[in-house]
Write an enzyme that holds these catalytic residues in place. Sequence first.
Site, mmCIF file in Angstrom:
data_model
loop_
_atom_site.group_PDB
_atom_site.id
_atom_site.type_symbol
_atom_site.label_atom_id
_atom_site.label_comp_id
_atom_site.label_asym_id
_atom_site.label_seq_id
_atom_site.Cartn_x
_atom_site.Cartn_y
_atom_site.Cartn_z
ATOM 1 N N SER A 118 34.529 47.819 39.361
ATOM 2 C CA SER A 118 34.751 49.222 39.690
ATOM 3 C C SER A 118 36.046 49.666 39.026
ATOM 4 O O SER A 118 36.895 48.838 38.666
ATOM 5 C CB SER A 118 34.845 49.387 41.211
ATOM 6 O OG SER A 118 35.372 50.638 41.569
ATOM 7 N N TYR A 144 39.075 46.615 49.798
ATOM 8 C CA TYR A 144 38.084 46.980 48.777
ATOM 9 C C TYR A 144 38.683 46.891 47.377
ATOM 10 O O TYR A 144 38.101 46.268 46.482
ATOM 11 C CB TYR A 144 37.541 48.380 49.034
ATOM 12 C CG TYR A 144 36.491 48.787 48.032
ATOM 13 C CD1 TYR A 144 35.181 48.320 48.151
ATOM 14 C CD2 TYR A 144 36.799 49.614 46.947
ATOM 15 C CE1 TYR A 144 34.216 48.664 47.224
ATOM 16 C CE2 TYR A 144 35.836 49.964 46.016
ATOM 17 C CZ TYR A 144 34.550 49.491 46.160
ATOM 18 O OH TYR A 144 33.593 49.821 45.233
#
Length: 239
Positions: free
Chosen positions: A132, A145
Amino acid sequence: MRSIIITGATSGIGRELAIQYAAKGDKVGLIGRRTERLEELKAEIGELAYVRTLDVTDHERAEVVYRELIDEMGGMDVMVLNAGIGRIQMLPPWRAESKLIEVNSLAFAHGCHFAFDYFREKGGGQIVGMSSMASLLYNHRAAAYTASKHFISVYMTGFRQKARRIEADITITEIRAGYIWTEMTERAKGMFWVAPVEKAVRQMVKGIDKKKNYIYVTKRWRLLAWVVKCIPEWVWNRI
């Protein structure tokens, strides 16, 4: 015709990857926790789809499932490690973060190890990791995260270096995705440059097929990545 195994195939990016690769004539091994969704996807794709229900955090079971799919599909050419979760609002903070780390980091590492060992023995193949843009960021609101995505990025870099030191032809491809419309992001706030999942996956497939080391999705995120890398830590501490 290639054989491609995809974890986290029941929704979002994983589901769309399966659809687009099957449309190209490739066999797709679909792995996910929700059996009903896997069966629905198999019915949509047809005979090119092979399904297994699996919680990727069960490592012993995962190895069995991976090998079953490989045998059934007649081999594996690409493994897409897409399984991952975001923040879990309904759990207490530590339970939510530990589960996220278990799925996004530990299960990812196990899948990467399995695929690397398989391709080393086979003589070649491609490992695709769903990272990501968060792998380049620091965020006190989502520390676990962003840390899990940093882990994926650094881990894949290490395995890319490993691949260069052995005789097998193994490609390590990291996908650094920006905001994409999926079930995981549908309630997120403050998103920008949001891409439809179909468009995002088309770019992923194109980059995977070219065996790129890094794929920014959509392409404009490469510019932001360059800017982010120039930001010193003291600036992040104030954001």
